[in-house]
Design a protein around this motif. Sequence first.
Motif, mmCIF file in Angstrom:
data_model
loop_
_atom_site.group_PDB
_atom_site.id
_atom_site.type_symbol
_atom_site.label_atom_id
_atom_site.label_comp_id
_atom_site.label_asym_id
_atom_site.label_seq_id
_atom_site.Cartn_x
_atom_site.Cartn_y
_atom_site.Cartn_z
ATOM 1 N N ASN A 4 -0.944 1.913 13.192
ATOM 2 C CA ASN A 4 -1.924 0.996 13.783
ATOM 3 C C ASN A 4 -2.205 -0.202 12.878
ATOM 4 O O ASN A 4 -2.430 -1.319 13.360
ATOM 5 C CB ASN A 4 -3.223 1.743 14.095
ATOM 6 N N GLN A 5 -2.180 0.029 11.556
ATOM 7 C CA GLN A 5 -2.403 -1.075 10.623
ATOM 8 C C GLN A 5 -1.244 -2.065 10.647
ATOM 9 O O GLN A 5 -1.440 -3.266 10.466
ATOM 10 C CB GLN A 5 -2.607 -0.528 9.213
ATOM 11 N N SER A 8 0.727 5.225 0.544
ATOM 12 C CA SER A 8 -0.037 6.378 1.026
ATOM 13 C C SER A 8 0.644 7.660 0.573
ATOM 14 O O SER A 8 1.859 7.690 0.369
ATOM 15 C CB SER A 8 -0.120 6.355 2.555
ATOM 16 N N ASN A 30 0.830 -1.197 0.000
ATOM 17 C CA ASN A 30 0.000 0.000 0.000
ATOM 18 C C ASN A 30 0.872 1.258 0.000
ATOM 19 O O ASN A 30 1.796 1.382 0.800
ATOM 20 C CB ASN A 30 -0.912 0.012 1.227
ATOM 21 N N LEU A 63 -2.583 6.056 11.390
ATOM 22 C CA LEU A 63 -3.350 4.978 10.770
ATOM 23 C C LEU A 63 -2.413 3.884 10.257
ATOM 24 O O LEU A 63 -2.677 2.686 10.450
ATOM 25 C CB LEU A 63 -4.194 5.542 9.622
ATOM 26 N N ILE A 64 -1.311 4.286 9.611
ATOM 27 C CA ILE A 64 -0.343 3.305 9.108
ATOM 28 C C ILE A 64 0.278 2.530 10.270
ATOM 29 O O ILE A 64 0.385 1.292 10.220
ATOM 30 C CB ILE A 64 0.753 4.002 8.275
#
Length: 395
Positions: A393-394, A183, A181, A390-391
């Motif tokens: 936590n992912q 971002s 991914n 967010l990254i």
Amino acid sequence: MTDPLGQSQVLPYLFGLVKKGHQITLLSFEKEQRYKQQKKQIESLLAEQNIDWKPLPYTASPPIISSIKDFREMKKTAATLYKNKGFDITHCRGYLPAMCGNYLKKRFGVKLLFDMRGFWPDERVEGGIWNKSNPIFKIVYYYFKRQEKKLFKSADAVVSLTHAGKKIIEKWPYMQTIKTNISVIPCCADFNHFAEEKINISERDQIKNELGIQSKDFIISYLGSIGSWYMLPEMLDFFKVFLKIKSEAKLLFISHDNPEMIQREAKEKDIPTDKILIKGAQRDMVPTILSLSNVSLFFIKPVYSKQASSPTKLAEILGMGIPVIANAGVGDLDDLFNHHFPGFLVNEFTNEEYYKAIDVFLNSDLDKVQLRSTSLKYFSLEDGINKYNLIYNQL
């Protein structure tokens, strides 16, 4: 972290991520002189946030050998830190740190966030630092292009500064089979710092007196170092054209660059000495000095590698409610300017283009609120922190 870029583009994010509940160990390389000057200040800031800082000395010469030495020290120190702390993620800004992070991933299974910051090997070539006609630099370039491929294959997450850069990466043949991914997080600004409330009126008046700025003067500013990418001769050519339209204009460089170099270039362009103003500034003084500007200017070489670049200064200047004239072909500037500031981008470095941009600017009705709100929309530090959170936590 003692460099201005570290203080604007690393520390504010880390402070925000600490508030999100993350425990952070920071490994950085520091230039000797700046480290001596700002060690205590940075140590204090990081201690307040409970960030464990491990600064290492940066070596600049001899070329290549010094980088190998620093890289080995980075790997050794990072491995020791992992054994002591057992962290979950390595957030690596740039290619060499990411190569170190990849080493930790292979050895210890640590998740790797490749925060690429641009097409670094191509930047070195296009910036004239690695001349590929030299066999050694040609080998070095292709070595790092191979490493680039390995990093994209290995990374658990990737951050690009621009949508333009992301689109280029996604078209690379080997990326067609990679599901990592990507971002997009541009260079953001701390709008609590770059705000009218941070302008010190008495210090601004003192600086005006020091620089000989009169109430009738029209100030065009340039913020930051000039370096390999910023096109000083072309910016001076633009200023010469501006002077023909507004003779009261002055060009203010807010920079720690060598004043003699800037004045020498201006003299070669037959620009009067009193039209060039130069003032260095620490981060806390930048909003005050920037507030002297009627408009700000920067031209960046519109080369392939700069598609992945996000100029930090853009967010900061717009955040102060100051209009910007720049050039096309850099990162996401074309999309941003064409949507919000049409006509403020120079498409070619010609007098005709300069006249067109100046005419659009002088007849525009942009106000400070509109400029700042645009910067907030695209370059909010809070948005950047939330995206990194967010990254994290992912992963």
